[in-house]
Design a protein around this motif. Structure first.
Motif, mmCIF file in Angstrom:
data_model
loop_
_atom_site.group_PDB
_atom_site.id
_atom_site.type_symbol
_atom_site.label_atom_id
_atom_site.label_comp_id
_atom_site.label_asym_id
_atom_site.label_seq_id
_atom_site.Cartn_x
_atom_site.Cartn_y
_atom_site.Cartn_z
ATOM 1 N N ILE A 1 42.673 42.540 40.703
ATOM 2 C CA ILE A 1 43.466 43.683 40.241
ATOM 3 C C ILE A 1 43.037 43.944 38.808
ATOM 4 O O ILE A 1 43.033 43.032 37.969
ATOM 5 N N ILE A 2 42.673 45.190 38.531
ATOM 6 C CA ILE A 2 42.196 45.567 37.204
ATOM 7 C C ILE A 2 43.172 46.571 36.611
ATOM 8 O O ILE A 2 43.565 47.536 37.277
ATOM 9 N N VAL A 3 43.565 46.327 35.364
ATOM 10 C CA VAL A 3 44.447 47.246 34.642
ATOM 11 C C VAL A 3 43.711 47.698 33.392
ATOM 12 O O VAL A 3 43.343 46.873 32.552
ATOM 13 N N GLU A 4 43.495 48.994 33.286
ATOM 14 C CA GLU A 4 42.899 49.586 32.093
ATOM 15 C C GLU A 4 43.965 50.446 31.436
ATOM 16 O O GLU A 4 44.593 51.270 32.106
ATOM 17 N N SER A 5 44.156 50.265 30.131
ATOM 18 C CA SER A 5 45.194 51.014 29.434
ATOM 19 C C SER A 5 44.778 51.289 28.002
ATOM 20 O O SER A 5 43.880 50.649 27.467
ATOM 21 N N GLY A 6 45.458 52.252 27.398
ATOM 22 C CA GLY A 6 45.232 52.563 25.996
ATOM 23 C C GLY A 6 44.858 54.013 25.791
ATOM 24 O O GLY A 6 44.023 54.553 26.510
ATOM 25 N N VAL A 7 45.519 54.640 24.815
ATOM 26 C CA VAL A 7 45.222 56.026 24.476
ATOM 27 C C VAL A 7 44.087 56.063 23.459
ATOM 28 O O VAL A 7 43.072 56.711 23.678
ATOM 29 N N LEU A 8 44.250 55.365 22.381
ATOM 30 C CA LEU A 8 43.220 55.335 21.335
ATOM 31 C C LEU A 8 42.282 54.149 21.512
ATOM 32 O O LEU A 8 41.071 54.300 21.474
ATOM 33 N N ASN A 9 42.848 52.971 21.677
ATOM 34 C CA ASN A 9 42.071 51.762 21.934
ATOM 35 C C ASN A 9 42.210 51.428 23.412
ATOM 36 O O ASN A 9 43.297 51.541 23.972
ATOM 37 N N LYS A 10 41.157 51.003 24.033
ATOM 38 C CA LYS A 10 41.181 50.670 25.451
ATOM 39 C C LYS A 10 41.267 49.158 25.636
ATOM 40 O O LYS A 10 40.647 48.391 24.907
ATOM 41 N N LYS A 11 42.057 48.771 26.636
ATOM 42 C CA LYS A 11 42.180 47.359 26.988
ATOM 43 C C LYS A 11 41.983 47.252 28.499
ATOM 44 O O LYS A 11 42.506 48.062 29.256
ATOM 45 N N ARG A 12 41.225 46.254 28.903
ATOM 46 C CA ARG A 12 40.988 46.019 30.326
ATOM 47 C C ARG A 12 41.377 44.588 30.633
ATOM 48 O O ARG A 12 40.893 43.644 29.995
ATOM 49 N N ASN A 13 42.240 44.421 31.611
ATOM 50 C CA ASN A 13 42.701 43.105 32.011
ATOM 51 C C ASN A 13 42.541 42.996 33.515
ATOM 52 O O ASN A 13 42.671 43.994 34.223
ATOM 53 N N GLN A 14 42.271 41.798 33.992
ATOM 54 C CA GLN A 14 42.129 41.624 35.433
ATOM 55 C C GLN A 14 42.691 40.288 35.874
ATOM 56 O O GLN A 14 42.707 39.330 35.110
ATOM 57 N N ILE A 15 43.155 40.283 37.098
ATOM 58 C CA ILE A 15 43.659 39.059 37.720
ATOM 59 C C ILE A 15 42.900 38.881 39.031
ATOM 60 O O ILE A 15 42.838 39.805 39.852
ATOM 61 N N GLU A 16 42.315 37.712 39.203
ATOM 62 C CA GLU A 16 41.649 37.402 40.472
ATOM 63 C C GLU A 16 42.726 37.253 41.541
ATOM 64 O O GLU A 16 43.772 36.634 41.300
ATOM 65 N N LEU A 17 42.482 37.824 42.716
ATOM 66 C CA LEU A 17 43.499 37.800 43.772
ATOM 67 C C LEU A 17 43.888 36.396 44.202
ATOM 68 O O LEU A 17 45.058 36.143 44.507
ATOM 69 N N TYR A 18 42.942 35.462 44.202
ATOM 70 C CA TYR A 18 43.284 34.113 44.649
ATOM 71 C C TYR A 18 44.255 33.420 43.691
ATOM 72 O O TYR A 18 44.873 32.424 44.039
ATOM 73 N N ARG A 19 44.427 33.968 42.461
ATOM 74 C CA ARG A 19 45.362 33.382 41.494
ATOM 75 C C ARG A 19 46.802 33.889 41.667
ATOM 76 O O ARG A 19 47.718 33.368 41.043
ATOM 77 N N ILE A 20 46.996 34.888 42.480
ATOM 78 C CA ILE A 20 48.333 35.478 42.644
ATOM 79 C C ILE A 20 49.212 34.540 43.463
ATOM 80 O O ILE A 20 48.838 34.095 44.551
ATOM 81 N N ARG A 21 50.383 34.243 42.924
ATOM 82 C CA ARG A 21 51.351 33.369 43.596
ATOM 83 C C ARG A 21 52.383 34.162 44.373
ATOM 84 O O ARG A 21 52.792 33.762 45.449
#
Length: 161
Positions: free
Chosen positions: A75-95
């Motif tokens: 799962i990838i989350v990209e956010s930010g209006v001025l500065n961009k941040k990208r975070n991801q979680i590997e599916l096998y890590r989801i509890r």
């Protein structure tokens, strides 16, 4: 009897009114700011509306600049209006995955999927205000089970007794 050339204010003594006497201030003041009350109220309301419009615009930009992507591996989350941040979680890590629907989202058909993981940087993630949140939650849960089976990963919870 009083002299017609004498002037009295609120019983506070008399001052003779003739041209030979020294000038005496009888009262001094300025108008109350409340004389402009309606104008002040309108100005304050206008400022609040302008600030409110800008704030709503900013919140709209924040929502439009946030992108959730669910792939078969992460799962990838990209956010930010001025500065961009990208975070991801590997599916096998989801509890666990759960659904949340606030009262004001219900008429809009929106909800949130909350994801709990063993990821160090993002142990909890919320996919906020998404349409068909139950279906998205089910897709995530099915993908997690599939990837765990493909990689031979088993979830083990160690809890103290």
């Amino acid at each position: 009897m009083s002299n017609p050339t004498d002037f009295s204010i609120d019983g506070g003594g008399t001052a003779p009114l003739n041209s030979d006497s020294e000038e005496v201030t009888l009262w001094q003041g300025s108008p109350s700011p409340w004389m402009h009350g309606p104008s002040w109220g309108f100005s304050l309301l206008s400022c609040l509306l302008v600030v409110g419009v800008f704030w709503c615009g900013w919140l709209y930009l924040v929502a439009r600049c946030t992108r959730y992507t669910v792939t078969s591996k992460r799962i990838i989350v990209e956010s930010g209006v001025l500065n961009k941040k990208r975070n991801q979680i590997e599916l096998y890590r989801i509890r666990d995955v759960s659904a949340v629907q606030m009262w004001w989202m219900r008429p809009l058909g929106l909800g949130s999927a909350e994801i709990f993981s063993t990821d160090i940087t993002t142990p909890q993630l919320r996919l906020a205000a998404i349409p068909n949140h139950i279906a998205v939650m089910s897709k995530i849960r099915n993908a997690v089970e599939r990837i765990r089976m493909d990689y031979g990963i088993r979830a083990v919870d160690f809890q103290s007794v």
